[in-house]
Scaffold this motif. Structure first.
Motif, PDB file in Angstrom:
ATOM      1  N   VAL A   5       0.850  -1.202   0.000  1.00 29.36           N
ATOM      2  CA  VAL A   5       0.000   0.000   0.000  1.00 29.36           C
ATOM      3  C   VAL A   5       0.881   1.246   0.000  1.00 29.36           C
ATOM      4  CG1 VAL A   5      -1.776   1.305   1.232  1.00 29.36           C
ATOM      5  CG2 VAL A   5      -1.908  -1.200   1.141  1.00 29.36           C
ATOM      6  N   GLY A   6       1.825   1.315   0.916  1.00 31.07           N
ATOM      7  CA  GLY A   6       2.739   2.457   0.982  1.00 31.07           C
ATOM      8  C   GLY A   6       3.624   2.569  -0.245  1.00 31.07           C
ATOM      9  N   ARG A   7       4.078   1.427  -0.745  1.00 26.04           N
ATOM     10  CA  ARG A   7       4.921   1.450  -1.942  1.00 26.04           C
ATOM     11  C   ARG A   7       4.149   1.973  -3.146  1.00 26.04           C
ATOM     12  NH1 ARG A   7       8.138  -4.292  -1.070  1.00 26.04           N
ATOM     13  NH2 ARG A   7       9.284  -3.580   0.769  1.00 26.04           N
ATOM     14  N   CYS A   8       2.910   1.539  -3.301  1.00 24.05           N
ATOM     15  CA  CYS A   8       2.081   2.045  -4.412  1.00 24.05           C
ATOM     16  C   CYS A   8       1.848   3.538  -4.270  1.00 24.05           C
ATOM     17  CB  CYS A   8       0.748   1.298  -4.464  1.00 24.05           C
ATOM     18  SG  CYS A   8       0.873  -0.378  -5.097  1.00 24.05           S
ATOM     19  N   ARG A   9       1.623   3.993  -3.044  1.00 25.46           N
ATOM     20  CA  ARG A   9       1.427   5.425  -2.803  1.00 25.46           C
ATOM     21  C   ARG A   9       2.664   6.211  -3.220  1.00 25.46           C
ATOM     22  NH1 ARG A   9      -0.944   4.584   2.147  1.00 25.46           N
ATOM     23  NH2 ARG A   9       1.090   4.695   3.133  1.00 25.46           N
ATOM     24  N   ARG A  10       3.856   5.722  -2.835  1.00 23.69           N
ATOM     25  CA  ARG A  10       5.100   6.439  -3.175  1.00 23.69           C
ATOM     26  C   ARG A  10       5.356   6.436  -4.679  1.00 23.69           C
ATOM     27  NH1 ARG A  10       6.303   4.038   1.641  1.00 23.69           N
ATOM     28  NH2 ARG A  10       7.400   2.245   0.740  1.00 23.69           N
ATOM     29  N   ILE A  11       5.115   5.314  -5.331  1.00 24.98           N
ATOM     30  CA  ILE A  11       5.315   5.241  -6.788  1.00 24.98           C
ATOM     31  C   ILE A  11       4.324   6.154  -7.501  1.00 24.98           C
ATOM     32  CG2 ILE A  11       5.105   3.731  -8.800  1.00 24.98           C
ATOM     33  CD1 ILE A  11       6.276   1.480  -6.956  1.00 24.98           C
ATOM     34  N   ALA A  12       3.067   6.143  -7.056  1.00 26.27           N
ATOM     35  CA  ALA A  12       2.063   7.014  -7.673  1.00 26.27           C
ATOM     36  C   ALA A  12       2.416   8.485  -7.459  1.00 26.27           C
ATOM     37  CB  ALA A  12       0.674   6.701  -7.120  1.00 26.27           C
ATOM     38  N   THR A  13       2.889   8.822  -6.280  1.00 27.84           N
ATOM     39  CA  THR A  13       3.289  10.209  -5.995  1.00 27.84           C
ATOM     40  C   THR A  13       4.397  10.657  -6.947  1.00 27.84           C
ATOM     41  OG1 THR A  13       2.692  10.012  -3.657  1.00 27.84           O
ATOM     42  CG2 THR A  13       4.249  11.753  -4.231  1.00 27.84           C
ATOM     43  N   ALA A  14       5.412   9.840  -7.093  1.00 25.55           N
ATOM     44  CA  ALA A  14       6.521  10.184  -7.992  1.00 25.55           C
ATOM     45  C   ALA A  14       6.065  10.268  -9.439  1.00 25.55           C
ATOM     46  CB  ALA A  14       7.642   9.147  -7.851  1.00 25.55           C
ATOM     47  N   THR A  15       5.197   9.363  -9.836  1.00 24.44           N
ATOM     48  CA  THR A  15       4.704   9.352 -11.217  1.00 24.44           C
ATOM     49  C   THR A  15       3.879  10.596 -11.514  1.00 24.44           C
ATOM     50  OG1 THR A  15       4.690   6.936 -11.247  1.00 24.44           O
ATOM     51  CG2 THR A  15       3.301   8.063 -12.872  1.00 24.44           C
ATOM     52  N   LEU A  16       2.977  10.949 -10.622  1.00 31.21           N
ATOM     53  CA  LEU A  16       2.134  12.127 -10.840  1.00 31.21           C
ATOM     54  C   LEU A  16       2.970  13.399 -10.866  1.00 31.21           C
ATOM     55  CD1 LEU A  16      -0.867  11.101  -8.585  1.00 31.21           C
ATOM     56  CD2 LEU A  16      -0.757  11.026 -11.081  1.00 31.21           C
ATOM     57  N   ARG A  17       4.021  13.438 -10.061  1.00 30.19           N
ATOM     58  CA  ARG A  17       4.933  14.591 -10.078  1.00 30.19           C
ATOM     59  C   ARG A  17       5.651  14.661 -11.423  1.00 30.19           C
ATOM     60  NH1 ARG A  17       7.859  13.923  -5.239  1.00 30.19           N
ATOM     61  NH2 ARG A  17       6.020  14.762  -4.237  1.00 30.19           N
ATOM     62  N   LEU A  18       6.128  13.511 -11.912  1.00 30.55           N
ATOM     63  CA  LEU A  18       6.790  13.448 -13.213  1.00 30.55           C
ATOM     64  C   LEU A  18       5.847  13.893 -14.331  1.00 30.55           C
ATOM     65  CD1 LEU A  18       9.292  12.510 -14.890  1.00 30.55           C
ATOM     66  CD2 LEU A  18       8.166  10.281 -15.023  1.00 30.55           C
ATOM     67  N   TRP A  19       4.593  13.490 -14.225  1.00 28.10           N
ATOM     68  CA  TRP A  19       3.591  13.860 -15.235  1.00 28.10           C
ATOM     69  C   TRP A  19       3.091  15.295 -15.073  1.00 28.10           C
ATOM     70  CZ3 TRP A  19       0.001   8.965 -14.778  1.00 28.10           C
ATOM     71  CH2 TRP A  19       0.658   7.857 -15.346  1.00 28.10           C
ATOM     72  N   GLU A  20       3.536  15.985 -14.039  1.00 26.88           N
ATOM     73  CA  GLU A  20       3.157  17.370 -13.747  1.00 26.88           C
ATOM     74  C   GLU A  20       1.654  17.532 -13.532  1.00 26.88           C
ATOM     75  OE1 GLU A  20       4.918  19.790 -16.822  1.00 26.88           O
ATOM     76  OE2 GLU A  20       6.946  19.402 -16.087  1.00 26.88           O
ATOM     77  N   VAL A  21       1.065  16.560 -12.855  1.00 27.06           N
ATOM     78  CA  VAL A  21      -0.348  16.654 -12.479  1.00 27.06           C
ATOM     79  C   VAL A  21      -0.439  17.689 -11.359  1.00 27.06           C
ATOM     80  CG1 VAL A  21      -2.272  15.386 -11.436  1.00 27.06           C
ATOM     81  CG2 VAL A  21      -0.836  14.289 -13.169  1.00 27.06           C
ATOM     82  N   PRO A  22      -1.391  18.623 -11.443  1.00 29.38           N
ATOM     83  CA  PRO A  22      -1.510  19.653 -10.404  1.00 29.38           C
ATOM     84  C   PRO A  22      -1.614  19.036  -9.003  1.00 29.38           C
ATOM     85  CG  PRO A  22      -2.958  20.140 -12.240  1.00 29.38           C
ATOM     86  CD  PRO A  22      -2.400  18.775 -12.492  1.00 29.38           C
ATOM     87  N   GLU A  23      -0.966  19.670  -8.058  1.00 27.22           N
ATOM     88  CA  GLU A  23      -0.859  19.144  -6.695  1.00 27.22           C
ATOM     89  C   GLU A  23      -2.208  18.779  -6.056  1.00 27.22           C
ATOM     90  OE1 GLU A  23       1.292  17.608  -3.638  1.00 27.22           O
ATOM     91  OE2 GLU A  23       2.113  18.429  -5.484  1.00 27.22           O
ATOM     92  N   PRO A  24      -3.251  19.612  -6.151  1.00 24.86           N
ATOM     93  CA  PRO A  24      -4.522  19.222  -5.515  1.00 24.86           C
ATOM     94  C   PRO A  24      -5.091  17.922  -6.112  1.00 24.86           C
ATOM     95  CG  PRO A  24      -4.546  21.556  -6.069  1.00 24.86           C
ATOM     96  CD  PRO A  24      -3.320  20.974  -6.709  1.00 24.86           C
ATOM     97  N   VAL A  25      -4.977  17.758  -7.404  1.00 24.27           N
ATOM     98  CA  VAL A  25      -5.454  16.530  -8.051  1.00 24.27           C
ATOM     99  C   VAL A  25      -4.583  15.360  -7.615  1.00 24.27           C
ATOM    100  CG1 VAL A  25      -5.791  15.339 -10.263  1.00 24.27           C
ATOM    101  CG2 VAL A  25      -6.403  17.765 -10.042  1.00 24.27           C
ATOM    102  N   ALA A  26      -3.271  15.556  -7.623  1.00 20.66           N
ATOM    103  CA  ALA A  26      -2.348  14.488  -7.237  1.00 20.66           C
ATOM    104  C   ALA A  26      -2.612  14.023  -5.805  1.00 20.66           C
ATOM    105  CB  ALA A  26      -0.910  14.953  -7.397  1.00 20.66           C
TER     106      ALA A  26
END
Length: 141
Positions: A31-52
């Motif tokens: 669960v935590g690993r998926c959260r961290r990977i998703a966080t890094a991916t959304l940052r890389l994709w430049e998804v706006p912070e509130p959406v991320a």
């Protein structure tokens, strides 16, 4: 004589089509690993912070449900298109996720309420093994 022509700039959408897919054992550590990977991916994709931030909460809730109730290999997919972000979690449990109204003193059971509140649409696959949701994205104006 060479004639020069003006080339109009190509308008690109704010988001290109992108996706990640992670397969993992149904163990709480993921669960935590998926959260961290998703966080890094959304940052890389430049998804706006509130959406991320909302997507990370959704990933956490859906992956937790799959780990607790699925019992087999679990798959997380996050897809970004021009106008929406889609999260899917697949597990081996054919019983679809069901939205419940927990009592005030219940210690769990609010995950899908959060998902329903934070997304534009959510549902389950016909076979019940995938729970999905989408968040519509605003384009650049």
């Amino acid at each position: 004589m060479i004639a020069a022509t003006a080339i109009a700039p190509v308008s690109t959408p704010p988001y290109a089509h992108r996706a990640i897919e992670l397969a993992f054992a149904p163990e709480p550590v993921f669960v935590g690993r998926c959260r961290r990977i998703a966080t890094a991916t959304l940052r890389l994709w430049e998804v706006p912070e509130p959406v991320a931030e909302n997507v990370i909460l959704i990933v956490s809730e859906l992956v937790t449900n799959a780990v607790e109730h699925g019992g087999t290999e679990t798959v997380l997919r996050v897809r970004l298109s021009e106008n929406e972000l889609r999260v899917e979690v697949t597990d081996g449990n054919p019983r679809p996720a069901v939205l419940h109204a927990p009592a005030d003193d219940d210690e769990s059971g609010r995950g899908l309420l959060l998902v329903a509140f934070l997304t534009d649409r959510w549902g389950t696959s016909d076979g019940g093994t995938t729970t999905w949701c989408t968040i519509l994205l605003e384009g650049e104006t």
